[in-house]
Motif scaffolding. Structure first.
Motif, PDB file in Angstrom:
ATOM      1  N   SER A  46       0.824  -1.208   0.000  1.00 42.15           N
ATOM      2  CA  SER A  46       0.000   0.000   0.000  1.00 42.15           C
ATOM      3  C   SER A  46       0.859   1.259   0.000  1.00 42.15           C
ATOM      4  CB  SER A  46      -0.889  -0.014   1.228  1.00 42.15           C
ATOM      5  OG  SER A  46      -0.112  -0.334   2.342  1.00 42.15           O
ATOM      6  N   ILE A  47       0.252   2.337  -0.468  1.00 45.44           N
ATOM      7  CA  ILE A  47       0.917   3.644  -0.478  1.00 45.44           C
ATOM      8  C   ILE A  47      -0.114   4.658  -0.005  1.00 45.44           C
ATOM      9  CG2 ILE A  47       1.759   5.462  -2.040  1.00 45.44           C
ATOM     10  CD1 ILE A  47       3.378   3.500  -3.482  1.00 45.44           C
ATOM     11  N   SER A  48       0.332   5.670   0.718  1.00 47.26           N
ATOM     12  CA  SER A  48      -0.607   6.724   1.091  1.00 47.26           C
ATOM     13  C   SER A  48      -0.166   8.043   0.481  1.00 47.26           C
ATOM     14  CB  SER A  48      -0.709   6.844   2.611  1.00 47.26           C
ATOM     15  OG  SER A  48       0.436   7.423   3.139  1.00 47.26           O
ATOM     16  N   LEU A  49      -1.137   8.853   0.137  1.00 47.85           N
ATOM     17  CA  LEU A  49      -0.854  10.198  -0.372  1.00 47.85           C
ATOM     18  C   LEU A  49      -1.597  11.209   0.483  1.00 47.85           C
ATOM     19  CD1 LEU A  49      -1.065   9.750  -4.268  1.00 47.85           C
ATOM     20  CD2 LEU A  49       0.977   9.772  -2.825  1.00 47.85           C
ATOM     21  N   THR A  50      -0.958  12.348   0.690  1.00 48.04           N
ATOM     22  CA  THR A  50      -1.539  13.398   1.528  1.00 48.04           C
ATOM     23  C   THR A  50      -1.805  14.647   0.679  1.00 48.04           C
ATOM     24  OG1 THR A  50       0.605  14.337   2.016  1.00 48.04           O
ATOM     25  CG2 THR A  50      -0.140  12.582   3.482  1.00 48.04           C
ATOM     26  N   ALA A  51      -2.349  15.651   1.354  1.00 45.37           N
ATOM     27  CA  ALA A  51      -2.662  16.925   0.697  1.00 45.37           C
ATOM     28  C   ALA A  51      -1.472  17.496  -0.074  1.00 45.37           C
ATOM     29  CB  ALA A  51      -3.120  17.939   1.744  1.00 45.37           C
ATOM     30  N   VAL A  56      -2.411  18.785  -6.308  1.00 45.19           N
ATOM     31  CA  VAL A  56      -2.042  18.821  -7.725  1.00 45.19           C
ATOM     32  C   VAL A  56      -2.810  17.730  -8.496  1.00 45.19           C
ATOM     33  CG1 VAL A  56       0.057  17.379  -7.733  1.00 45.19           C
ATOM     34  CG2 VAL A  56      -0.161  19.245  -9.344  1.00 45.19           C
ATOM     35  N   PHE A  57      -3.132  16.621  -7.834  1.00 45.84           N
ATOM     36  CA  PHE A  57      -3.997  15.610  -8.473  1.00 45.84           C
ATOM     37  C   PHE A  57      -5.368  16.210  -8.769  1.00 45.84           C
ATOM     38  CE2 PHE A  57      -2.184  11.110  -7.427  1.00 45.84           C
ATOM     39  CZ  PHE A  57      -0.984  11.482  -7.982  1.00 45.84           C
ATOM     40  N   ASP A  58      -5.852  17.024  -7.842  1.00 43.86           N
ATOM     41  CA  ASP A  58      -7.120  17.726  -8.016  1.00 43.86           C
ATOM     42  C   ASP A  58      -7.019  18.619  -9.257  1.00 43.86           C
ATOM     43  OD1 ASP A  58      -9.617  18.693  -7.525  1.00 43.86           O
ATOM     44  OD2 ASP A  58      -9.144  19.689  -5.621  1.00 43.86           O
ATOM     45  N   GLN A  59      -5.920  19.377  -9.346  1.00 44.24           N
ATOM     46  CA  GLN A  59      -5.724  20.274 -10.489  1.00 44.24           C
ATOM     47  C   GLN A  59      -5.634  19.488 -11.809  1.00 44.24           C
ATOM     48  OE1 GLN A  59      -1.869  22.135 -10.854  1.00 44.24           O
ATOM     49  NE2 GLN A  59      -2.735  24.059 -11.656  1.00 44.24           N
ATOM     50  N   LEU A  60      -5.004  18.304 -11.747  1.00 39.71           N
ATOM     51  CA  LEU A  60      -4.855  17.472 -12.948  1.00 39.71           C
ATOM     52  C   LEU A  60      -6.132  16.717 -13.302  1.00 39.71           C
ATOM     53  CD1 LEU A  60      -1.325  15.993 -12.167  1.00 39.71           C
ATOM     54  CD2 LEU A  60      -1.881  17.310 -14.226  1.00 39.71           C
ATOM     55  N   ASP A  90      -3.632  11.072  15.036  1.00 36.20           N
ATOM     56  CA  ASP A  90      -4.885  11.283  14.319  1.00 36.20           C
ATOM     57  C   ASP A  90      -4.565  11.864  12.942  1.00 36.20           C
ATOM     58  OD1 ASP A  90      -7.351  11.964  13.448  1.00 36.20           O
ATOM     59  OD2 ASP A  90      -7.688  13.544  14.931  1.00 36.20           O
ATOM     60  N   ALA A  91      -4.946  11.143  11.895  1.00 34.07           N
ATOM     61  CA  ALA A  91      -4.656  11.633  10.540  1.00 34.07           C
ATOM     62  C   ALA A  91      -5.800  12.471   9.980  1.00 34.07           C
ATOM     63  CB  ALA A  91      -4.377  10.451   9.609  1.00 34.07           C
ATOM     64  N   THR A  92      -6.910  12.484  10.681  1.00 32.54           N
ATOM     65  CA  THR A  92      -8.079  13.185  10.118  1.00 32.54           C
ATOM     66  C   THR A  92      -7.941  14.702  10.185  1.00 32.54           C
ATOM     67  OG1 THR A  92      -9.297  13.161  12.203  1.00 32.54           O
ATOM     68  CG2 THR A  92      -9.617  11.267  10.736  1.00 32.54           C
ATOM     69  N   ILE A  93      -6.994  15.224  10.989  1.00 34.05           N
ATOM     70  CA  ILE A  93      -6.829  16.682  11.053  1.00 34.05           C
ATOM     71  C   ILE A  93      -6.390  17.253   9.703  1.00 34.05           C
ATOM     72  CG2 ILE A  93      -6.244  16.684  13.532  1.00 34.05           C
ATOM     73  CD1 ILE A  93      -3.335  17.475  12.561  1.00 34.05           C
ATOM     74  N   ALA A  94      -5.876  16.365   8.822  1.00 33.94           N
ATOM     75  CA  ALA A  94      -5.407  16.825   7.506  1.00 33.94           C
ATOM     76  C   ALA A  94      -6.526  17.498   6.715  1.00 33.94           C
ATOM     77  CB  ALA A  94      -4.833  15.661   6.710  1.00 33.94           C
ATOM     78  N   THR A  95      -7.724  16.978   6.840  1.00 32.25           N
ATOM     79  CA  THR A  95      -8.847  17.501   6.060  1.00 32.25           C
ATOM     80  C   THR A  95      -9.078  18.971   6.391  1.00 32.25           C
ATOM     81  OG1 THR A  95      -9.763  15.316   6.443  1.00 32.25           O
ATOM     82  CG2 THR A  95     -11.192  16.912   5.336  1.00 32.25           C
ATOM     83  N   ASP A  96      -9.093  19.272   7.671  1.00 36.16           N
ATOM     84  CA  ASP A  96      -9.328  20.636   8.123  1.00 36.16           C
ATOM     85  C   ASP A  96      -8.117  21.532   7.823  1.00 36.16           C
ATOM     86  OD1 ASP A  96     -10.498  22.759   9.631  1.00 36.16           O
ATOM     87  OD2 ASP A  96      -9.157  22.218  11.300  1.00 36.16           O
ATOM     88  N   ARG A  97      -6.937  21.048   8.148  1.00 29.70           N
ATOM     89  CA  ARG A  97      -5.751  21.913   8.051  1.00 29.70           C
ATOM     90  C   ARG A  97      -5.240  22.066   6.617  1.00 29.70           C
ATOM     91  NH1 ARG A  97      -4.100  23.286  12.894  1.00 29.70           N
ATOM     92  NH2 ARG A  97      -2.021  24.045  12.407  1.00 29.70           N
ATOM     93  N   TYR A  98      -5.236  20.974   5.830  1.00 29.34           N
ATOM     94  CA  TYR A  98      -4.598  21.036   4.510  1.00 29.34           C
ATOM     95  C   TYR A  98      -5.587  20.860   3.352  1.00 29.34           C
ATOM     96  CZ  TYR A  98      -1.219  19.807   8.072  1.00 29.34           C
ATOM     97  OH  TYR A  98      -0.525  19.751   9.241  1.00 29.34           O
ATOM     98  N   GLY A  99      -6.852  20.637   3.699  1.00 31.32           N
ATOM     99  CA  GLY A  99      -7.896  20.653   2.670  1.00 31.32           C
ATOM    100  C   GLY A  99      -8.172  19.333   1.971  1.00 31.32           C
ATOM    101  N   TYR A 100      -7.371  18.311   2.226  1.00 34.20           N
ATOM    102  CA  TYR A 100      -7.615  17.008   1.601  1.00 34.20           C
ATOM    103  C   TYR A 100      -7.393  15.906   2.632  1.00 34.20           C
ATOM    104  CZ  TYR A 100      -7.313  19.574  -2.777  1.00 34.20           C
ATOM    105  OH  TYR A 100      -7.522  20.476  -3.782  1.00 34.20           O
TER     106      TYR A 100
END
Ligand code: FAD
Ligand code: NAG
Ligand code: NAG
Length: 450
Positions: A46-51, A56-60, A90-100
């Motif tokens: 497995s691989i994980s990707l963050t904000a 840039v995936f969003d932009q693409l 806690d990895a869920t803070i990413a959504t609030d702080r970095y948008g993804y």
């Protein structure tokens, strides 16, 4: 724009090679990808990707396709061998702080998403790059098949044991340019892993029906290896065993990179590994039994980038840190932005682009390599001092944790030449703008922060 007459050769159709191909495609820059494998093989765990790269995936326009093969990641959790909790972030803070929201998926699934984006005639399979030659007119690549390919620029995206890197060094030495010994010394391998993804086993493990995932690490008791266990979409589990124990089994083959691991060899390794319990229930041995394609890898944590290399060809990261693929994609964003601005294909202009690329990327990649191996070392160190250090870090005040997360996950660069997308999340983008001329960076405020 000279980028229109530019021809780029990309060695390697791994994650970096394919992401760069997609970016060059969108930049209308000509390229060809040369891949050693004769066809795509679904190897890896497995691989994980963050904000950091999901923006840039969003932009693409590929974010939704990646989400479709992923589970959102809720935490990074370390267990002792008896499965008592050691530490959890806690990895869920990413959504609030970095948008993804951070995503977790099987490597082969991401590869398939990327392969759908790149026109098939742009990838030449079964082309193992053997050597490279450069002169003032361009670069020539020779493959094991005997064929040669010409271009203006060669990008080594050929992984941790990069043939392009070796060839560049050889050429430099021939010109009498001294390469620091640490860059050419045989790789010193710090970690040996075997890894894979199980089939759908959700009937036996009901916990796999949940709609989010955790990166679970089990620190084996008094053993020089750790076990990774990561629930994935479709009732599958990504797993890995990494450490020094497997050294013996790997020793005989000096030159292999990634390869299938035969059933017999797996039996031999299974005998040497305690059947460590995993947090989803059962043991690592049971997960191995449910896996069709098992791969093996060697990992070292040394930075060595001197020429235009991207991804593992210049910085190899520990899989659990999750930064391997991320740093590679960040390399691609930077390089694609700079190539789009290339004023001409004259050597001086190309050198300026490469120099700029390294000035921007090297400090970040070095930091990521260091952070990834420090965390991994700290969590897997045994003994009282290590216990105290871990306790100290886990009791850090929230603002310190947020701040150190921001320094790793806060940079979210995008492509300058495509339509710009808004910055999401409460934390501002800390990435350095990838332009040829050092423009003063505009303070980019997120909508949420205003
Ligand atoms: C089969 C495989 C499985 C992996 N599994 C995991 C995993 O489970 N978890 C994880 O965190 N990371 C994994 N990785 C590593 C991860 O892909 C990288 O850390 C990260 O994505 C950086 O990608 P890269 O493009 O630099 O290198 P890679 O993704 O390693 O791609 C390099 C590519 O170059 C090709 N290549 C090598 N030599 C030559 C040559 N001489 N000529 C032409 N082509 C060549 C290789 O076949 C490969 O396709 C795996 C890599 C591979 C190749
Ligand atoms: C996940 O499942 C729970 C119920 O188990 C549900 O409330 C939640 O909305 C689901 N989340 C997603 C992202 O589907
Ligand atoms: C840390 O980040 C979370 C998520 O953005 C936020 O809710 C919390 O207030 C932050 N804590 C501090 C002390 O900054």
């Amino acid at each position: 724009m000279a980028s229109e007459g530019l021809k780029v050769i990309i060695a390697g159709a791994g994650i970096g090679g394919l992401v760069l191909a997609l970016m060059l495609e969108k930049a209308s820059i000509d390229y060809i990808v040369l891949e050693r494998a004769s066809e795509f093989k679904p190897l890896g765990s497995s691989i994980s990707l963050t904000a950091q790269v999901l923006r840039v995936f969003d932009q693409l326009g590929i974010l939704e396709e990646v989400q479709a093969v992923s589970l959102p990641m809720s935490s990074l959790t370390y267990f002792k061998q008896d499965l008592t909790l050691m530490a959890s972030w806690d990895a869920t803070i990413a959504t609030d702080r970095y948008g993804y929201t951070s995503l977790m998926f099987p490597r082969p699934d991401l590869m398939q998403v990327l392969l759908r984006q790149v026109p098939p005639h742009k990838i030449a399979w079964g082309k193992r790059v053997l050597s490279t030659m450069q002169n003032t007119n361009g670069v020539m690549v020779r493959c094991a098949s005997g064929e040669t390919f010409d271009g203006d620029i060669l990008v080594g995206a050929d992984g941790a044991y990069s043939a392009v890197r070796q060839s560049m060094y050889k050429n430099l030495e021939m010109k009498g340019i001294h390469v620091p010994p640490t860059d050419t010394a045989p790789l010193h391998f710090d970690q040996y892993c075997i890894l894979g993804v199980t089939s759908d086993i959700s009937e036996e493990y009901p916990v796999l029906k949940e709609n989010d995932t955790q990166l679970n690490v089990v620190i084996a008791d008094k053993k020089p290896y750790n076990v990774y266990c990561i629930p994935l979409k479709g009732g599958r589990v990504g797993w890995a065993i990494c450490g020094k124990l497997l050294q013996e089994q790997f020793h005989d083959q000096e030159n292999f990179r990634f390869s299938d691991y035969g059933a017999e060899a797996i039996e031999e390794i299974r005998d040497k590994i305690d059947d460590i319990p995993v947090p989803i229930g059962g043991s690592i041995g049971q997960l191995m039994d449910k896996t069709e394609d098992i791969s093996r890898i060697m990992l070292e944590d040394r930075y060595a980038g001197r020429t235009v290399l991207i991804g593992d060809a210049c910085h190899k990261l520990i899989p659990a840190g999750g930064q391997g693929a991320i740093q590679t994609i960040l390399d691609c964003v930077c390089l694609a932005n700079l190539l789009k601005e290339l004023p001409s294909t004259e050597p001086a202009d190309i050198t300026a682009v490469f120099k700029r690329y390294y000035d921007i990327r090297a400090p970040h990649a070095k930091k990521a390599v260091a952070a990834s191996s420090q965390l991994s070392n700290l969590m897997s160190s045994k003994g009282l001092l290590a216990d105290m250090m871990r306790g100290f870090i886990l009791k850090s005040p929230r603002w310190i944790i947020n701040k150190s997360f921001d320094s790793i996950y806060g940079g979210r660069p995008i492509l300058n030449y495509l339509e710009q997308i808004d910055l999401k999340g409460t934390v501002k983008d800390s990435s350095k703008p990838a332009t040829l001329i050092d423009k003063p960076s505009k303070p980019s405020m997120s909508a949420a922060a205003l």
